[in-house]
Design a protein around this motif. Structure first.
Motif, PDB file in Angstrom:
ATOM      1  N   GLU A 190       0.804  -1.227   0.000  1.00 36.83           N
ATOM      2  CA  GLU A 190       0.000   0.000   0.000  1.00 36.83           C
ATOM      3  C   GLU A 190       0.829   1.266   0.000  1.00 36.83           C
ATOM      4  O   GLU A 190       0.287   2.374   0.070  1.00 36.83           O
ATOM      5  N   GLU A 191       2.150   1.100  -0.066  1.00 38.88           N
ATOM      6  CA  GLU A 191       3.044   2.254  -0.030  1.00 38.88           C
ATOM      7  C   GLU A 191       4.273   1.903  -0.859  1.00 38.88           C
ATOM      8  O   GLU A 191       4.732   0.761  -0.819  1.00 38.88           O
ATOM      9  N   ALA A 192       4.780   2.865  -1.608  1.00 37.93           N
ATOM     10  CA  ALA A 192       5.941   2.590  -2.448  1.00 37.93           C
ATOM     11  C   ALA A 192       6.778   3.861  -2.587  1.00 37.93           C
ATOM     12  O   ALA A 192       6.264   4.981  -2.445  1.00 37.93           O
ATOM     13  N   TYR A 193       8.060   3.646  -2.843  1.00 35.31           N
ATOM     14  CA  TYR A 193       8.968   4.776  -3.065  1.00 35.31           C
ATOM     15  C   TYR A 193       9.692   4.578  -4.386  1.00 35.31           C
ATOM     16  O   TYR A 193      10.169   3.475  -4.673  1.00 35.31           O
ATOM     17  N   VAL A 194       9.754   5.623  -5.183  1.00 37.15           N
ATOM     18  CA  VAL A 194      10.501   5.574  -6.444  1.00 37.15           C
ATOM     19  C   VAL A 194      11.448   6.774  -6.463  1.00 37.15           C
ATOM     20  O   VAL A 194      11.020   7.914  -6.281  1.00 37.15           O
ATOM     21  N   THR A 195      12.724   6.480  -6.632  1.00 32.84           N
ATOM     22  CA  THR A 195      13.714   7.555  -6.789  1.00 32.84           C
ATOM     23  C   THR A 195      14.066   7.646  -8.263  1.00 32.84           C
ATOM     24  O   THR A 195      14.295   6.620  -8.915  1.00 32.84           O
ATOM     25  N   PHE A 196      14.049   8.855  -8.788  1.00 32.73           N
ATOM     26  CA  PHE A 196      14.271   9.027 -10.226  1.00 32.73           C
ATOM     27  C   PHE A 196      15.006  10.329 -10.497  1.00 32.73           C
ATOM     28  O   PHE A 196      15.029  11.243  -9.656  1.00 32.73           O
ATOM     29  N   THR A 197      15.612  10.388 -11.662  1.00 27.17           N
ATOM     30  CA  THR A 197      16.165  11.647 -12.165  1.00 27.17           C
ATOM     31  C   THR A 197      15.395  12.016 -13.419  1.00 27.17           C
ATOM     32  O   THR A 197      15.292  11.216 -14.357  1.00 27.17           O
ATOM     33  N   ALA A 198      14.808  13.205 -13.412  1.00 28.14           N
ATOM     34  CA  ALA A 198      14.108  13.718 -14.589  1.00 28.14           C
ATOM     35  C   ALA A 198      15.024  14.725 -15.264  1.00 28.14           C
ATOM     36  O   ALA A 198      15.531  15.644 -14.615  1.00 28.14           O
ATOM     37  N   HIS A 199      15.277  14.505 -16.549  1.00 30.46           N
ATOM     38  CA  HIS A 199      16.093  15.448 -17.306  1.00 30.46           C
ATOM     39  C   HIS A 199      15.185  16.482 -17.946  1.00 30.46           C
ATOM     40  O   HIS A 199      14.314  16.135 -18.761  1.00 30.46           O
ATOM     41  N   LEU A 200      15.357  17.736 -17.547  1.00 28.29           N
ATOM     42  CA  LEU A 200      14.559  18.842 -18.063  1.00 28.29           C
ATOM     43  C   LEU A 200      15.500  19.853 -18.704  1.00 28.29           C
ATOM     44  O   LEU A 200      16.690  19.880 -18.383  1.00 28.29           O
ATOM     45  N   ASP A 201      14.958  20.678 -19.581  1.00 29.31           N
ATOM     46  CA  ASP A 201      15.838  21.688 -20.189  1.00 29.31           C
ATOM     47  C   ASP A 201      16.353  22.683 -19.154  1.00 29.31           C
ATOM     48  O   ASP A 201      17.399  23.292 -19.343  1.00 29.31           O
ATOM     49  N   SER A 202      15.641  22.806 -18.032  1.00 38.81           N
ATOM     50  CA  SER A 202      16.073  23.716 -16.974  1.00 38.81           C
ATOM     51  C   SER A 202      17.105  23.065 -16.047  1.00 38.81           C
ATOM     52  O   SER A 202      17.592  23.699 -15.119  1.00 38.81           O
ATOM     53  N   GLY A 203      17.415  21.782 -16.287  1.00 38.24           N
ATOM     54  CA  GLY A 203      18.378  21.068 -15.460  1.00 38.24           C
ATOM     55  C   GLY A 203      17.817  19.739 -14.995  1.00 38.24           C
ATOM     56  O   GLY A 203      16.645  19.451 -15.193  1.00 38.24           O
ATOM     57  N   ASP A 204      18.679  18.917 -14.378  1.00 37.74           N
ATOM     58  CA  ASP A 204      18.208  17.630 -13.868  1.00 37.74           C
ATOM     59  C   ASP A 204      17.541  17.816 -12.515  1.00 37.74           C
ATOM     60  O   ASP A 204      17.918  18.686 -11.742  1.00 37.74           O
ATOM     61  N   LEU A 205      16.544  16.975 -12.283  1.00 41.15           N
ATOM     62  CA  LEU A 205      15.815  17.024 -11.025  1.00 41.15           C
ATOM     63  C   LEU A 205      15.774  15.597 -10.485  1.00 41.15           C
ATOM     64  O   LEU A 205      15.308  14.687 -11.162  1.00 41.15           O
ATOM     65  N   LYS A 206      16.330  15.399  -9.287  1.00 42.52           N
ATOM     66  CA  LYS A 206      16.306  14.062  -8.687  1.00 42.52           C
ATOM     67  C   LYS A 206      15.366  14.086  -7.490  1.00 42.52           C
ATOM     68  O   LYS A 206      15.461  14.982  -6.645  1.00 42.52           O
ATOM     69  N   GLU A 207      14.471  13.120  -7.460  1.00 45.55           N
ATOM     70  CA  GLU A 207      13.451  13.124  -6.418  1.00 45.55           C
ATOM     71  C   GLU A 207      13.182  11.710  -5.935  1.00 45.55           C
ATOM     72  O   GLU A 207      13.218  10.760  -6.709  1.00 45.55           O
TER      73      GLU A 207
END
Ligand code: ZN
Length: 154
Positions: free
Chosen positions: A115-132
């Protein structure tokens, strides 16, 4: 009323650009290697993602394809961005989608629970990378995006 006419022409034009950018046959923004129509598009049209990772990827694709309604629909009411003023919230998501180029997604880590999950990812955007590191919860059989914390880029 020339001003109003101008405004509506501009808004038609930007909608067309979004559609042209994400034709059903384009590669899916989530990076699966499949066509958008065979990957994340069905979720944006109402199919339920079977797990949190699928939801996460389909939310990234929704941002890339300008499917702001899907972002609203899959956000948990406890999320900081959740708003009862859905029109204003949708406008702000639309503005983010249109002003950002989504260049790719990397999944770093997945912890799937019942019922609960965690996903860590890096999103590549033109404004820079975002890791969450995102937290997802399952409510009444549906996975929802609950919250996220930024992770320093290594
Ligand atoms: Zn996809």
């Amino acid at each position: 009323m020339p001003e109003r006419l101008n405004f509506s022409l501009r808004s038609d034009e930007s909608d067309r650009l979004l559609v042209a950018k994400f034709s059903p046959n384009a590669p899916c923004p989530c990076g699966s290697g499949k066509k958008y129509k065979k990957c994340c598009a069905p979720f944006h049209k109402g199919a339920q993602p079977k797990d949190a990772l699928t939801l996460m990827k389909s939310r990234y694709s929704a941002y890339a394809a300008g499917e702001s309604g899907y972002i609203l629909k899959t956000t948990h009411p406890d999320n900081v961005d959740f708003s009862e003023d859905r029109a204003a919230w949708k406008r702000s998501v639309d503005a983010f989608c249109k002003s950002t180029a989504f260049l790719g997604l990397e999944i770093v880590d997945v912890q799937e629970g019942v019922e609960e999950a965690y996903v860590t990812f890096t999103a590549h955007l033109d404004s820079g990378d975002l890791k969450e590191r995102s937290r997802f919860v399952k409510e009444e059989g549906r996975w929802l995006y609950h919250s996220g914390e930024f992770v320093p880029l290594s």
